[in-house]
Design a protein around this motif. Sequence first.
Motif: not given
Length: 443
Positions: A288-290, A293-294, A306-307, A327-328
Amino acid sequence: MRQILWFRRDLRIIDNKILEKASNEVLPIFIFDKNILEKLDFDDKRVTFIYDAVLALKKSLQELGLDLYIFFDTPKNVFTKLKNEGFDEVLCSCDFDSYSIKRDKQINEILPLKRYLDSFLINPNKNLKKDGTPYKVFTPFYKSLSWLTSSDKIGEAMINPNLKLSKYENKTPTLDELGFERVTLPEFLKKSPQNRLDDFKEKVKEYEKNRDIFYKDGTSNLGVDLRFGTLSPRMIFNEIKKSDKENSEAFIRQLFWREFYNYILFHFPNSENENWNGIEISWSEDEEDFQKWCEGKTGVPIIDAAMRHFNKTGMMHNRLRMIVSSFLCKNLLIDWKKGEQYFAKKLLDYEASSNIGSWQWAASTGADSVPYFRIFNPYLQSAKFDKEAIFIKSVMPELKDVDAKLIHIEGALKDKYVNSIVDIKYSRDRAMRIFKEAKNAKV
Protein backbone atom coordinates in the motif's frame (compact mmCIF):
# COMPACT_ATOMS: atom_id res chain seq x y z
CA MET A 1 30.19 -7.51 -49.69
CA ARG A 2 26.59 -6.73 -48.72
CA GLN A 3 26.16 -5.16 -45.30
CA ILE A 4 23.18 -4.62 -43.04
CA LEU A 5 23.34 -1.34 -41.09
CA TRP A 6 21.34 -2.03 -37.94
CA PHE A 7 20.29 1.25 -36.33
CA ARG A 8 19.41 0.87 -32.66
CA ARG A 9 20.51 3.53 -30.18
CA ASP A 10 21.99 5.74 -32.90
CA LEU A 11 18.97 7.28 -34.61
CA ARG A 12 20.88 9.93 -36.58
CA ILE A 13 23.14 10.31 -39.61
CA ILE A 14 25.58 12.85 -38.10
CA ASP A 15 28.52 11.29 -36.23
CA ASN A 16 27.34 7.75 -36.77
CA LYS A 17 30.03 5.06 -36.74
CA ILE A 18 28.21 2.52 -38.88
CA LEU A 19 27.74 5.07 -41.68
CA GLU A 20 31.48 5.72 -41.54
CA LYS A 21 32.59 2.08 -41.36
CA ALA A 22 30.15 0.79 -43.98
CA SER A 23 31.23 0.18 -47.56
CA ASN A 24 29.68 -0.70 -50.89
CA GLU A 25 26.14 -2.08 -50.85
CA VAL A 26 24.17 -1.53 -47.64
CA LEU A 27 20.73 -2.20 -46.22
CA PRO A 28 19.91 0.23 -43.38
CA ILE A 29 17.29 -1.24 -41.03
CA PHE A 30 15.50 -0.56 -37.76
CA ILE A 31 13.64 -3.25 -35.83
CA PHE A 32 10.71 -2.59 -33.55
CA ASP A 33 11.62 -5.55 -31.37
CA LYS A 34 8.61 -7.62 -30.33
CA ASN A 35 10.60 -8.99 -27.40
CA ILE A 36 10.72 -5.45 -25.97
CA LEU A 37 7.42 -3.99 -27.16
CA GLU A 38 5.27 -6.81 -25.80
CA LYS A 39 6.25 -5.77 -22.27
CA LEU A 40 5.20 -2.12 -22.69
CA ASP A 41 1.85 -0.41 -22.12
CA PHE A 42 -0.05 0.62 -25.26
CA ASP A 43 0.40 4.30 -24.38
CA ASP A 44 4.14 4.15 -23.60
CA LYS A 45 5.53 7.58 -24.48
CA ARG A 46 8.88 6.20 -25.58
CA VAL A 47 7.32 4.37 -28.51
CA THR A 48 5.85 7.61 -29.87
CA PHE A 49 9.23 9.31 -29.53
CA ILE A 50 11.16 6.44 -31.12
CA TYR A 51 8.63 6.05 -33.94
CA ASP A 52 8.95 9.71 -34.90
CA ALA A 53 12.76 9.58 -34.58
CA VAL A 54 12.90 6.51 -36.82
CA LEU A 55 10.79 8.21 -39.50
CA ALA A 56 13.03 11.29 -39.28
CA LEU A 57 16.08 9.02 -39.70
CA LYS A 58 14.46 7.39 -42.73
CA LYS A 59 13.98 10.81 -44.32
CA SER A 60 17.59 11.82 -43.57
CA LEU A 61 18.92 8.62 -45.13
CA GLN A 62 16.75 9.13 -48.21
CA GLU A 63 18.35 12.55 -48.65
CA LEU A 64 21.70 10.70 -48.82
CA GLY A 65 20.37 8.40 -51.53
CA LEU A 66 19.81 5.60 -49.04
CA ASP A 67 16.72 4.52 -47.08
CA LEU A 68 15.65 2.83 -43.85
CA TYR A 69 13.69 -0.40 -43.86
CA ILE A 70 11.58 -0.73 -40.72
CA PHE A 71 10.61 -4.13 -39.32
CA PHE A 72 8.20 -5.22 -36.59
CA ASP A 73 9.45 -8.62 -35.48
CA THR A 74 12.05 -10.29 -33.30
CA PRO A 75 15.68 -9.66 -34.32
CA LYS A 76 16.21 -13.41 -34.73
CA ASN A 77 13.42 -13.67 -37.31
CA VAL A 78 14.59 -10.57 -39.20
CA PHE A 79 18.20 -11.67 -39.54
CA THR A 80 17.33 -15.27 -40.35
CA LYS A 81 15.32 -13.93 -43.27
CA LEU A 82 17.98 -11.42 -44.35
CA LYS A 83 20.70 -14.06 -44.27
CA ASN A 84 18.74 -15.96 -46.88
CA GLU A 85 18.73 -12.78 -49.00
CA GLY A 86 22.51 -13.02 -49.32
CA PHE A 87 23.79 -10.43 -46.83
CA ASP A 88 27.27 -11.00 -45.43
CA GLU A 89 27.52 -9.08 -42.16
CA VAL A 90 25.81 -6.67 -39.77
CA LEU A 91 27.18 -3.33 -38.54
CA CYS A 92 25.71 -1.80 -35.37
CA SER A 93 26.59 0.18 -32.25
CA CYS A 94 27.48 -1.40 -28.91
CA ASP A 95 24.94 -1.82 -26.17
CA PHE A 96 25.76 -3.18 -22.73
CA ASP A 97 22.61 -4.16 -20.82
CA SER A 98 21.79 -7.83 -20.22
CA TYR A 99 19.11 -8.18 -22.93
CA SER A 100 21.31 -6.50 -25.55
CA ILE A 101 24.26 -8.77 -24.81
CA LYS A 102 22.12 -11.92 -25.14
CA ARG A 103 20.44 -10.58 -28.29
CA ASP A 104 23.73 -9.71 -29.99
CA LYS A 105 25.21 -13.10 -29.18
CA GLN A 106 22.20 -14.74 -30.80
CA ILE A 107 22.38 -12.56 -33.93
CA ASN A 108 26.14 -13.11 -34.28
CA GLU A 109 25.41 -16.83 -34.67
CA ILE A 110 23.22 -15.98 -37.68
CA LEU A 111 25.37 -13.29 -39.34
CA PRO A 112 28.76 -11.85 -38.28
CA LEU A 113 28.14 -8.79 -36.09
CA LYS A 114 30.55 -5.84 -36.11
CA ARG A 115 29.88 -3.47 -33.22
CA TYR A 116 31.18 0.07 -32.75
CA LEU A 117 31.26 2.31 -29.69
CA ASP A 118 28.69 5.00 -30.45
CA SER A 119 26.31 5.44 -27.51
CA PHE A 120 29.07 6.16 -24.98
CA LEU A 121 32.40 7.97 -24.96
CA ILE A 122 34.56 5.20 -23.53
CA ASN A 123 34.84 1.46 -23.90
CA PRO A 124 34.16 0.16 -20.37
CA ASN A 125 36.53 -2.74 -20.92
CA LYS A 126 39.56 -0.52 -21.50
CA ASN A 127 39.65 2.08 -18.74
CA LEU A 128 41.02 -0.03 -15.87
CA LYS A 129 43.24 0.65 -12.86
CA LYS A 130 46.94 -0.21 -12.98
CA ASP A 131 46.23 -3.58 -11.39
CA GLY A 132 43.80 -4.44 -14.18
CA THR A 133 40.67 -4.15 -12.03
CA PRO A 134 37.78 -1.74 -12.68
CA TYR A 135 37.31 1.51 -10.80
CA LYS A 136 34.60 1.45 -8.16
CA VAL A 137 34.58 5.12 -7.14
CA PHE A 138 33.59 7.93 -9.48
CA THR A 139 36.25 10.57 -8.67
CA PRO A 140 39.34 8.43 -9.44
CA PHE A 141 37.48 7.05 -12.47
CA TYR A 142 36.84 10.60 -13.67
CA LYS A 143 40.40 11.73 -12.96
CA SER A 144 41.79 8.79 -14.92
CA LEU A 145 39.96 10.19 -17.95
CA SER A 146 41.39 13.72 -17.68
CA TRP A 147 43.05 13.23 -21.06
CA LEU A 148 39.53 13.02 -22.49
CA THR A 149 37.52 15.33 -20.24
CA SER A 150 40.02 18.18 -20.65
CA SER A 151 40.15 17.92 -24.42
CA ASP A 152 38.47 20.54 -26.57
CA LYS A 153 37.09 18.10 -29.11
CA ILE A 154 36.53 14.40 -29.61
CA GLY A 155 36.77 13.12 -33.18
CA GLU A 156 33.43 12.50 -34.86
CA ALA A 157 32.51 9.94 -37.50
CA MET A 158 32.13 10.97 -41.14
CA ILE A 159 29.66 9.47 -43.61
CA ASN A 160 31.19 7.27 -46.29
CA PRO A 161 30.03 9.01 -49.50
CA ASN A 162 30.36 5.85 -51.62
CA LEU A 163 27.53 3.81 -50.13
CA LYS A 164 24.99 2.17 -52.40
CA LEU A 165 21.51 1.16 -51.32
CA SER A 166 20.50 -2.48 -51.48
CA LYS A 167 16.86 -2.36 -52.54
CA TYR A 168 14.38 -4.27 -50.41
CA GLU A 169 10.61 -4.64 -50.43
CA ASN A 170 9.29 -3.73 -47.01
CA LYS A 171 6.26 -1.85 -45.70
CA THR A 172 6.71 0.55 -42.79
CA PRO A 173 4.34 -0.44 -39.96
CA THR A 174 2.08 2.18 -38.42
CA LEU A 175 1.99 2.92 -34.69
CA ASP A 176 -1.39 1.21 -34.59
CA GLU A 177 0.05 -1.89 -36.25
CA LEU A 178 2.76 -1.92 -33.59
CA GLY A 179 -0.02 -2.02 -30.98
CA PHE A 180 0.49 1.50 -29.62
CA GLU A 181 -1.37 4.77 -29.65
CA ARG A 182 0.16 8.17 -30.29
CA VAL A 183 0.58 10.16 -27.08
CA THR A 184 1.45 13.77 -26.32
CA LEU A 185 5.12 14.32 -25.54
CA PRO A 186 6.63 17.14 -23.46
CA GLU A 187 6.71 20.41 -25.39
CA PHE A 188 10.50 20.61 -25.72
CA LEU A 189 10.56 17.31 -27.61
CA LYS A 190 8.66 18.94 -30.48
CA LYS A 191 11.92 20.67 -31.39
CA SER A 192 14.63 18.94 -33.41
CA PRO A 193 17.53 17.31 -31.51
CA GLN A 194 19.92 19.98 -32.78
CA ASN A 195 17.57 22.74 -31.61
CA ARG A 196 17.41 21.13 -28.17
CA LEU A 197 21.20 21.13 -28.05
CA ASP A 198 21.29 24.76 -29.19
CA ASP A 199 18.84 25.65 -26.42
CA PHE A 200 21.07 24.05 -23.82
CA LYS A 201 24.14 25.85 -25.10
CA GLU A 202 22.40 29.06 -24.08
CA LYS A 203 21.99 27.71 -20.54
CA VAL A 204 25.46 26.27 -19.90
CA LYS A 205 26.75 29.41 -18.18
CA GLU A 206 24.05 29.11 -15.49
CA TYR A 207 23.90 25.29 -15.47
CA GLU A 208 25.78 24.69 -12.23
CA LYS A 209 23.67 27.27 -10.39
CA ASN A 210 20.28 26.35 -11.85
CA ARG A 211 20.38 22.59 -12.38
CA ASP A 212 19.09 21.79 -8.86
CA ILE A 213 16.22 24.27 -8.93
CA PHE A 214 13.40 22.15 -10.27
CA TYR A 215 10.93 24.90 -11.07
CA LYS A 216 13.46 26.39 -13.50
CA ASP A 217 14.34 25.05 -16.92
CA GLY A 218 17.99 24.72 -15.96
CA THR A 219 18.87 21.17 -17.00
CA SER A 220 20.06 19.99 -20.40
CA ASN A 221 16.86 18.17 -21.48
CA LEU A 222 19.16 15.93 -23.54
CA GLY A 223 18.62 12.66 -21.68
CA VAL A 224 16.20 11.30 -24.28
CA ASP A 225 18.59 12.21 -27.10
CA LEU A 226 21.46 10.42 -25.37
CA ARG A 227 19.33 7.38 -24.67
CA PHE A 228 18.14 6.87 -28.24
CA GLY A 229 21.05 8.44 -30.06
CA THR A 230 19.26 11.27 -31.80
CA LEU A 231 22.40 13.12 -30.66
CA SER A 232 25.71 11.41 -29.96
CA PRO A 233 27.62 11.98 -26.70
CA ARG A 234 30.55 13.17 -28.83
CA MET A 235 28.43 15.82 -30.53
CA ILE A 236 27.12 17.04 -27.18
CA PHE A 237 30.60 17.10 -25.61
CA ASN A 238 32.08 18.99 -28.54
CA GLU A 239 29.34 21.59 -28.87
CA ILE A 240 29.21 22.34 -25.15
CA LYS A 241 33.00 22.68 -24.96
CA LYS A 242 32.99 24.93 -28.01
CA SER A 243 30.13 27.12 -26.82
CA ASP A 244 31.32 27.72 -23.24
CA LYS A 245 34.51 25.92 -22.22
CA GLU A 246 34.84 27.95 -19.02
CA ASN A 247 31.46 26.84 -17.64
CA SER A 248 31.20 23.39 -19.18
CA GLU A 249 32.87 21.40 -16.39
CA ALA A 250 29.75 20.86 -14.28
CA PHE A 251 27.85 19.39 -17.22
CA ILE A 252 30.78 17.35 -18.54
CA ARG A 253 31.10 15.77 -15.10
CA GLN A 254 27.44 14.74 -15.26
CA LEU A 255 28.00 13.32 -18.72
CA PHE A 256 30.70 11.10 -17.23
CA TRP A 257 28.48 9.93 -14.40
CA ARG A 258 26.50 8.32 -17.22
CA GLU A 259 29.73 6.71 -18.45
CA PHE A 260 30.55 5.54 -14.91
CA TYR A 261 27.20 3.82 -14.43
CA ASN A 262 27.52 2.07 -17.79
CA TYR A 263 31.05 1.03 -16.75
CA ILE A 264 29.82 -0.36 -13.42
CA LEU A 265 26.98 -2.36 -14.99
CA PHE A 266 29.38 -3.76 -17.59
CA HIS A 267 31.89 -4.96 -14.99
CA PHE A 268 29.33 -5.94 -12.37
CA PRO A 269 26.30 -7.23 -14.31
CA ASN A 270 24.77 -8.77 -11.17
CA SER A 271 24.18 -5.24 -9.90
CA GLU A 272 21.17 -5.14 -12.22
CA ASN A 273 19.30 -7.31 -9.70
CA GLU A 274 21.44 -7.41 -6.55
CA ASN A 275 22.81 -4.95 -4.02
CA TRP A 276 26.22 -4.04 -5.45
CA ASN A 277 27.90 -3.79 -2.03
CA GLY A 278 26.46 -7.09 -0.84
CA ILE A 279 24.59 -5.83 2.22
CA GLU A 280 21.26 -7.43 3.10
CA ILE A 281 18.47 -5.03 4.04
CA SER A 282 15.21 -6.05 5.73
CA TRP A 283 13.03 -4.20 3.24
CA SER A 284 9.39 -3.42 3.97
CA GLU A 285 6.81 -5.41 1.99
CA ASP A 286 4.08 -2.77 2.45
CA GLU A 287 2.44 -2.75 -0.98
CA GLU A 288 0.00 0.00 0.00
CA ASP A 289 2.84 2.40 0.81
CA PHE A 290 4.52 1.56 -2.49
CA GLN A 291 1.35 2.21 -4.49
CA LYS A 292 0.83 5.55 -2.75
CA TRP A 293 4.39 6.49 -3.64
CA CYS A 294 3.80 5.48 -7.28
CA GLU A 295 0.57 7.48 -7.52
CA GLY A 296 1.81 10.57 -5.66
CA LYS A 297 -0.46 10.08 -2.67
CA THR A 298 2.04 9.94 0.19
CA GLY A 299 0.90 13.14 1.89
CA VAL A 300 4.33 14.73 1.41
CA PRO A 301 3.82 17.57 -1.12
CA ILE A 302 7.18 17.47 -2.90
CA ILE A 303 7.07 13.66 -3.27
CA ASP A 304 3.50 13.73 -4.56
CA ALA A 305 4.14 16.59 -6.98
CA ALA A 306 7.24 14.89 -8.37
CA MET A 307 5.52 11.54 -8.88
CA ARG A 308 2.35 13.01 -10.40
CA HIS A 309 4.38 15.09 -12.82
CA PHE A 310 6.44 12.01 -13.65
CA ASN A 311 3.39 9.85 -14.30
CA LYS A 312 1.96 12.49 -16.62
CA THR A 313 5.09 13.44 -18.58
CA GLY A 314 7.61 10.60 -18.24
CA MET A 315 10.14 13.20 -17.10
CA MET A 316 11.67 13.90 -13.69
CA HIS A 317 14.27 16.47 -12.66
CA ASN A 318 17.47 14.87 -11.31
CA ARG A 319 17.16 16.53 -7.89
CA LEU A 320 13.59 15.24 -7.65
CA ARG A 321 14.77 11.75 -8.59
CA MET A 322 17.14 11.82 -5.61
CA ILE A 323 14.43 13.06 -3.27
CA VAL A 324 11.75 10.52 -4.25
CA SER A 325 14.20 7.61 -4.31
CA SER A 326 15.59 8.50 -0.89
CA PHE A 327 12.03 8.69 0.44
CA LEU A 328 11.13 5.27 -0.98
CA CYS A 329 14.29 3.44 0.10
CA LYS A 330 14.96 5.15 3.43
CA ASN A 331 11.71 6.63 4.80
CA LEU A 332 9.43 3.88 3.48
CA LEU A 333 12.23 1.27 3.57
CA ILE A 334 11.06 -0.25 0.28
CA ASP A 335 13.49 -2.14 -1.94
CA TRP A 336 15.20 0.07 -4.53
CA LYS A 337 14.50 -2.56 -7.18
CA LYS A 338 10.77 -1.81 -7.00
CA GLY A 339 11.43 1.88 -7.59
CA GLU A 340 13.88 1.11 -10.37
CA GLN A 341 11.34 -1.11 -12.11
CA TYR A 342 8.66 1.57 -11.85
CA PHE A 343 10.99 4.17 -13.34
CA ALA A 344 11.96 1.70 -16.07
CA LYS A 345 8.32 1.51 -17.03
CA LYS A 346 7.72 5.26 -17.14
CA LEU A 347 10.94 7.19 -17.82
CA LEU A 348 11.17 8.70 -21.29
CA ASP A 349 14.96 8.69 -21.03
CA TYR A 350 15.17 5.30 -19.31
CA GLU A 351 18.63 3.81 -19.61
CA ALA A 352 19.26 0.63 -17.64
CA SER A 353 22.76 1.46 -16.42
CA SER A 354 21.98 5.01 -15.29
CA ASN A 355 18.67 4.06 -13.70
CA ILE A 356 20.11 1.08 -11.81
CA GLY A 357 23.19 3.03 -10.76
CA SER A 358 21.15 6.01 -9.56
CA TRP A 359 18.75 3.86 -7.56
CA GLN A 360 21.59 1.91 -5.96
CA TRP A 361 23.25 5.25 -5.17
CA ALA A 362 20.10 6.49 -3.39
CA ALA A 363 19.65 3.20 -1.54
CA SER A 364 23.27 3.23 -0.28
CA THR A 365 23.79 -0.19 -1.84
CA GLY A 366 25.69 0.74 -5.02
CA ALA A 367 29.09 1.84 -6.31
CA ASP A 368 30.21 5.14 -4.74
CA SER A 369 26.71 5.51 -3.31
CA VAL A 370 25.48 8.02 -0.78
CA PRO A 371 26.38 7.00 2.83
CA TYR A 372 23.49 5.21 4.54
CA PHE A 373 23.20 7.96 7.14
CA ARG A 374 22.62 10.63 4.50
CA ILE A 375 18.86 10.72 4.15
CA PHE A 376 17.11 13.53 2.31
CA ASN A 377 14.48 15.37 4.33
CA PRO A 378 11.82 16.08 1.67
CA TYR A 379 10.53 19.17 3.45
CA LEU A 380 13.97 20.76 3.72
CA GLN A 381 14.63 19.88 0.08
CA SER A 382 11.43 21.51 -1.17
CA ALA A 383 12.07 24.61 0.98
CA LYS A 384 15.59 24.93 -0.38
CA PHE A 385 14.91 24.29 -4.06
CA ASP A 386 11.28 25.41 -4.45
CA LYS A 387 10.89 28.06 -1.74
CA GLU A 388 7.71 29.57 -3.16
CA ALA A 389 6.34 26.11 -4.03
CA ILE A 390 6.18 27.11 -7.68
CA PHE A 391 6.71 23.58 -8.98
CA ILE A 392 4.54 21.96 -6.33
CA LYS A 393 1.58 24.27 -6.96
CA SER A 394 1.91 23.89 -10.75
CA VAL A 395 1.29 20.16 -10.34
CA MET A 396 -1.07 20.19 -7.37
CA PRO A 397 -3.87 22.77 -7.86
CA GLU A 398 -5.39 21.79 -4.49
CA LEU A 399 -2.45 23.60 -2.86
CA LYS A 400 -2.42 26.68 -5.08
CA ASP A 401 -3.91 28.97 -2.37
CA VAL A 402 -1.88 27.53 0.51
CA ASP A 403 0.95 29.56 2.05
CA ALA A 404 4.17 28.15 0.61
CA LYS A 405 5.82 28.16 4.04
CA LEU A 406 3.27 25.65 5.31
CA ILE A 407 3.95 23.29 2.39
CA HIS A 408 7.55 22.93 3.57
CA ILE A 409 6.67 22.09 7.20
CA GLU A 410 5.77 18.56 8.16
CA GLY A 411 2.23 18.34 9.57
CA ALA A 412 1.45 22.02 8.96
CA LEU A 413 -1.18 21.49 6.26
CA LYS A 414 -3.61 19.65 8.58
CA ASP A 415 -7.04 19.70 6.87
CA LYS A 416 -5.62 21.32 3.72
CA TYR A 417 -3.99 18.10 2.49
CA VAL A 418 -3.92 14.39 3.31
CA ASN A 419 -1.71 13.25 6.19
CA SER A 420 1.72 11.84 5.44
CA ILE A 421 1.93 8.04 5.40
CA VAL A 422 5.14 8.17 7.45
CA ASP A 423 6.74 10.35 10.11
CA ILE A 424 10.03 11.72 8.76
CA LYS A 425 12.05 11.60 12.00
CA TYR A 426 10.79 8.17 13.00
CA SER A 427 11.41 6.70 9.55
CA ARG A 428 14.84 8.29 9.35
CA ASP A 429 15.87 6.79 12.70
CA ARG A 430 14.48 3.42 11.63
CA ALA A 431 16.45 3.46 8.39
CA MET A 432 19.64 4.48 10.20
CA ARG A 433 19.29 1.55 12.60
CA ILE A 434 18.48 -1.06 9.95
CA PHE A 435 21.21 0.06 7.53
CA LYS A 436 23.78 0.21 10.32
CA GLU A 437 22.87 -3.32 11.41
CA ALA A 438 23.13 -4.54 7.81
CA LYS A 439 26.52 -2.89 7.35
CA ASN A 440 27.86 -4.35 10.62
CA ALA A 441 26.53 -7.78 9.72
CA LYS A 442 28.41 -7.73 6.42
CA VAL A 443 31.66 -6.75 8.17
